[in-house]
Design a protein around this motif. Structure first.
Motif, mmCIF file in Angstrom:
data_model
loop_
_atom_site.group_PDB
_atom_site.id
_atom_site.type_symbol
_atom_site.label_atom_id
_atom_site.label_comp_id
_atom_site.label_asym_id
_atom_site.label_seq_id
_atom_site.Cartn_x
_atom_site.Cartn_y
_atom_site.Cartn_z
ATOM 1 N N SER A 252 0.818 -1.221 0.000
ATOM 2 C CA SER A 252 0.000 0.000 0.000
ATOM 3 C C SER A 252 0.847 1.265 0.000
ATOM 4 O O SER A 252 0.310 2.366 0.110
ATOM 5 C CB SER A 252 -0.929 0.000 1.208
ATOM 6 O OG SER A 252 -0.169 0.006 2.400
ATOM 7 N N SER B 151 -7.319 4.239 5.675
ATOM 8 C CA SER B 151 -6.855 3.067 4.931
ATOM 9 C C SER B 151 -5.753 2.332 5.706
ATOM 10 O O SER B 151 -5.686 1.097 5.695
ATOM 11 C CB SER B 151 -6.339 3.478 3.554
ATOM 12 O OG SER B 151 -5.269 4.394 3.668
ATOM 13 N N ARG C 225 -5.918 -1.575 6.998
ATOM 14 C CA ARG C 225 -4.864 -2.559 6.713
ATOM 15 C C ARG C 225 -4.324 -3.168 7.996
ATOM 16 O O ARG C 225 -4.038 -4.373 8.054
ATOM 17 C CB ARG C 225 -3.736 -1.901 5.910
ATOM 18 C CG ARG C 225 -4.086 -1.586 4.477
ATOM 19 C CD ARG C 225 -2.852 -1.198 3.692
ATOM 20 N NE ARG C 225 -2.198 -0.010 4.244
ATOM 21 C CZ ARG C 225 -2.487 1.240 3.918
ATOM 22 N NH1 ARG C 225 -3.462 1.466 3.045
ATOM 23 N NH2 ARG C 225 -1.840 2.256 4.441
#
Length: 340
Positions: free
Chosen positions: A104, A251, A255
């Motif tokens: 990511s 985000s 994760r």
């Protein structure tokens, strides 16, 4: 008035409400959720009670150590190989989180130290030395602990269940307890002076376990002491979370939660396999291999009458592996990248 004065009141209210509905570890989980709710929904700046978490860890550490007896420690030593394999396996499960974060776009240092399964404050310090984004390392470690505290006791109570026959309360000897409390505080202070990890939990735990094994004490904490420790720890943990924390990098939070969930699933499967190979109680083995903190998982083992020494041994050994190997492994990884 100081910002912390309302924190124990909110925590106690949450713990009491959680105990009414039968939540596992109610005084830890309830106080944690109540403080988070007031800080996030009520937007009140509750602060950690000075020394509150240390005091809670001190009490809990003494209680954990009293579960160690000569017979139990012989069993733990007889299964030391499988305990080492379990600790190594769960340490290696951090690769799941590292991989997710690298994909990511996180840098190597942040992904690595945010994904280590233990030693939260030490990982922040190591991350700082190696160029990680400290806010993300701290957030990753805090989120992992939050998810474990909220989910693991509930899941184990759901699938393992509370035993129908409760053990009789252990004898309380105030003379021995006073000696253990003083000795634990002295060792914790010494460990803190030399910057050792988690001194106010591990110091009292070591003193209590050593005395319990050496003198075969067969003692316990007085009624309500464990709940007091849970309340202090839970209230302190809740002060790490507020609206800004959950709004920052959603985000990254997603994760981290996914990686922790996958790590827990990996630990469960590995524990089942190791328990089948060695014959150890797979429930205690599974609990000990969960990512999380020593205090939280040992308290869960105590509440569900699983093997507290086995769970504690797995957690302590994994903590030592993380503390002593994380930085050398990371630097070797960085060197390989440079040479490549």
């Amino acid at each position: 008035m100081p910002k912390w004065w309302l924190t124990p009141v909110v925590g106690a209210t949450g713990g009491w409400l959680a105990s009414l509905v039968g939540w596992p570890l109610p005084w830890m989980v309830g106080s944690l959720l109540a403080v988070i709710a007031v800080r996030c929904i009520g937007n009140l700046p509750l602060a950690e009670v000075p020394g509150g978490r240390k005091c809670g860890q001190w009490i809990v550490g003494i209680g954990i150590g009293l579960h160690f007896t000569p017979a139990v420690i012989d069993q733990v030593l007889a299964n030391s190989a499988i305990i080492l394999v379990g600790a190594v396996a769960t340490t290696l499960s951090s690769v799941i989180g590292i991989s997710l974060m690298l994909r990511s776009g996180e840098d190597r240092a942040t992904a690595f130290f945010a994904s280590m399964p233990g030693g939260a404050s030490e990982m922040v310090n190591l991350g700082q030395r190696n160029g990680a984004v400290l806010s993300r390392v701290a957030a990753g470690q805090s989120l992992r602990l939050l998810l474990v505290v909220l989910s693991v006791p509930a899941l184990f109570q759901l699938f393992v269940g509370v035993p129908a026959v409760q053990h009789q309360a252990a004898q309380v000897d105030w003379g021995w307890l006073a000696l253990l409390l003083v000795g634990g505080a002295l060792l914790a202070t010494l460990m803190q002076r030399f910057h050792q990890p988690n001194p106010w939990l591990i110091g009292p735990l070591l003193v209590s376990a050593a005395m319990s094994i050496g003198f075969d004490l067969q003692l316990g904490l007085p009624q309500g002491a464990s709940q007091l420790g849970q309340w202090l720890i839970g209230s302190a943990l809740g002060c790490h979370f507020d609206r800004a924390f959950f709004r920052r990098a959603p985000s990254f939070i997603a994760r981290t939660l996914l990686a922790t969930t996958l790590g827990m699933a990996f630990a469960a499967v590995a524990a089942e396999l190791l328990g089948w190979l060695d014959g150890l109680d797979h429930r205690s083995l599974m609990l000990g291999m969960m990512p999380g903190g020593i205090a939280e998982l040992s308290l869960t083992a105590e509440a569900l009458q699983l093997s507290v020494p086995l769970v504690t041994a797995l957690q302590v050994l994994r903590l030592l592996l993380v503390l002593f190997l994380a930085e050398p492994v990371f630097r070797r990884w960085q060197k390989q990248k440079t040479h490549a």
